[in-house]
Enzyme design. Structure first.
Site, PDB file in Angstrom:
ATOM      1  N   GLN A  59       0.856  -1.180   0.000  1.00 56.56           N
ATOM      2  CA  GLN A  59       0.000   0.000   0.000  1.00 56.56           C
ATOM      3  C   GLN A  59       0.892   1.230   0.000  1.00 56.56           C
ATOM      4  O   GLN A  59       1.672   1.445   0.927  1.00 56.56           O
ATOM      5  CB  GLN A  59      -0.904   0.011   1.237  1.00 56.56           C
ATOM      6  CG  GLN A  59      -1.871   1.181   1.267  1.00 56.56           C
ATOM      7  CD  GLN A  59      -2.604   1.281   2.586  1.00 56.56           C
ATOM      8  OE1 GLN A  59      -1.978   1.524   3.623  1.00 56.56           O
ATOM      9  NE2 GLN A  59      -3.909   1.094   2.564  1.00 56.56           N
ATOM     10  N   ALA A 106      -9.593  -7.567   7.644  1.00 62.32           N
ATOM     11  CA  ALA A 106      -8.529  -6.921   8.412  1.00 62.32           C
ATOM     12  C   ALA A 106      -8.524  -7.414   9.844  1.00 62.32           C
ATOM     13  O   ALA A 106      -7.745  -8.276  10.223  1.00 62.32           O
ATOM     14  CB  ALA A 106      -8.691  -5.401   8.345  1.00 62.32           C
ATOM     15  N   ARG A 107      -9.437  -6.892  10.686  1.00 64.90           N
ATOM     16  CA  ARG A 107      -9.417  -7.221  12.104  1.00 64.90           C
ATOM     17  C   ARG A 107      -9.557  -8.724  12.361  1.00 64.90           C
ATOM     18  O   ARG A 107      -8.905  -9.264  13.256  1.00 64.90           O
ATOM     19  CB  ARG A 107     -10.534  -6.456  12.827  1.00 64.90           C
ATOM     20  CG  ARG A 107     -10.269  -4.972  12.981  1.00 64.90           C
ATOM     21  CD  ARG A 107     -11.518  -4.209  13.385  1.00 64.90           C
ATOM     22  NE  ARG A 107     -12.492  -4.175  12.302  1.00 64.90           N
ATOM     23  CZ  ARG A 107     -13.678  -3.574  12.380  1.00 64.90           C
ATOM     24  NH1 ARG A 107     -14.048  -3.001  13.522  1.00 64.90           N
ATOM     25  NH2 ARG A 107     -14.507  -3.564  11.359  1.00 64.90           N
ATOM     26  N   TYR A 135      -6.242  11.006   3.900  1.00 67.20           N
ATOM     27  CA  TYR A 135      -4.835  11.156   3.559  1.00 67.20           C
ATOM     28  C   TYR A 135      -4.760  12.161   2.398  1.00 67.20           C
ATOM     29  O   TYR A 135      -5.777  12.714   1.993  1.00 67.20           O
ATOM     30  CB  TYR A 135      -4.239   9.800   3.187  1.00 67.20           C
ATOM     31  CG  TYR A 135      -3.920   8.896   4.366  1.00 67.20           C
ATOM     32  CD1 TYR A 135      -4.810   8.746   5.431  1.00 67.20           C
ATOM     33  CD2 TYR A 135      -2.747   8.171   4.415  1.00 67.20           C
ATOM     34  CE1 TYR A 135      -4.513   7.917   6.511  1.00 67.20           C
ATOM     35  CE2 TYR A 135      -2.443   7.329   5.486  1.00 67.20           C
ATOM     36  CZ  TYR A 135      -3.339   7.213   6.532  1.00 67.20           C
ATOM     37  OH  TYR A 135      -3.048   6.396   7.599  1.00 67.20           O
TER      38      TYR A 135
END
Length: 386
Positions: A99, A344-345, A169
């Site tokens: 990423q 993810a988690r 971002y």
């Protein structure tokens, strides 16, 4: 009968062994801004656990583009460690993505000892300093830095890069009408606010050609009043598709700057976050942090309703993200035309969950989000053994 989730699939020029991607979650494992054995083991375990691809987060394209000075950034010195990482993942049969992106106003200027770039000048709570309005020369440099970072990824053996266009971002901040009040060619109309995203995607694609896959992580909405919203995001997605610069989009939401829990949903770990700071700051976080870490109820596949609008508008492969833990949810996503799912988690709790799902296992993740504050000492599930 074999589930379609576990059938091989192509992502641009890359063949993945199945449709499950480990989404980027900052690992907190690069204290000197280079790869460590801990980072390699983090991703090796995910690969050994059966995911089709794992994503290394967050590989900044320049020093001021880091969220803080401990974060990895793409340069010559990082390549040997990154190559060891990609080799370890490949040895387990998985693909690996880097990423890449620029944190912009989410960067901690005090930690980086460099200004946090943004569309304009406004207070940056992360570094307790003002952001610096990016000049056109700054933006040209950032575009080139993305292309350079992608080439470092190729050199290090990555199969893909994911360009970070989310969470306010830098690129996401430019897309946001709440944060971008510029009056030049990068502000105002959506065409102007999307210019940086399109330029970066084109620069990355031109740099890597078809040697690796190129994906982008795009905000569907910021989760804040006056922010980037679905109607504009669908238009940007269409432009990216028309340009032919990305092989897939991973759809996300929320603002690390203004409303991070909008992405995660579930419990807001305010007490655990406060514990990471010195005592005077800790008290302030516990007293006022609820305004920043708002609580949203968790539900399986909570981004699906919004993502369906993108599926209806695009032919481009899409990666569904957001609270996906069940095999039946993944199969539903495949049935609705999503090419991949991202987790993810749940993979922090059980890196081997993809392999266990084949035999009917259920995720043990309870969405407590207490993994989130562990980024300061090495991201992990606090409920997992070992």
């Amino acid at each position: 009968m074999t589930s379609p989730v576990f059938e091989p699939a192509r992502l641009g020029p890359v063949r993945l062994r199945n449709r499950i991607i480990k989404a980027a979650t900052f690992e907190g494992a690069t204290p000197d801004a280079v790869v460590t054995d801990r980072l390699i083991e983090f991703h090796r375990r995910v690969a050994a656990g059966g995911a089709g691809m794992t994503t290394v987060a967050y590989c900044a394209v320049s020093p001021e583009g880091r969220t803080d000075r401990h974060q990895l950034w793409m340069r010559d010195e990082a390549v040997p460690g990154l190559r060891r990482l990609t080799e370890a993942v490949h040895a387990e049969g998985a693909a690996v993505s880097a990423q890449i992106g620029h944190a912009g106003p989410v960067a901690n200027a005090a930690s980086n000892r460099l200004p946090a770039l943004a569309p304009g000048r406004f207070p940056n709570p992360l570094g307790m300093r003002m952001t610096r309005s990016a000049t056109v020369d700054d933006l040209s440099r950032v575009v080139r830095a993305h292309a350079s970072a992608a080439l470092f990824a190729v050199e290090a053996g990555f199969d893909a890069v994911e360009i970070h266009f989310g969470h306010n971002y830098l690129v996401s901040a430019f897309l946001s009408p709440r944060l971008n009040h510029r009056r030049d060619g990068y502000g105002g109309s959506l065409e102007n606010r999307a210019r940086l995203a399109l330029e970066i995607a084109r620069a990355v694609r031109d740099a890597v050609g078809d040697r690796i896959a190129v994906t982008a992580k795009l905000n569907m909405d910021d989760g804040v009043p006056g922010g980037f919203w679905l109607d504009e995001s669908v238009r940007v997605a269409r432009w990216l598709e028309a340009d032919g610069t990305v092989d897939a989009l991973e759809l996300t939401a929320g603002s690390s700057l203004l409303n991070p829990m909008y992405l995660f949903t579930g419990d807001a770990p305010l007490r655990e976050f406060a514990a990471q700071f010195p005592r005077p700051v800790r008290w302030g976080v516990r007293a006022a942090g609820g305004a920043f870490l708002r609580s949203y109820p968790f539900q399986e596949a909570y981004l699906l309703d919004r993502a369906r609008q993108f599926r209806a508008a695009l032919d481009l492969p899409l990666i569904l993200l957001g609270g996906i833990t069940k095999l039946e949810t993944m199969e539903q996503a495949m049935g609705e035309g999503f090419a991949f799912v991202a987790m993810a988690r749940a993979l922090l709790r059980e890196p081997d969950l993809p392999r266990r799902l084949r035999s009917g296992a259920r995720s043990l993740c309870v969405h407590c989000n207490k993994c989130m504050p562990t980024i300061y000492r090495g991201t992990h599930c606090v409920l997992a053994a070992g």
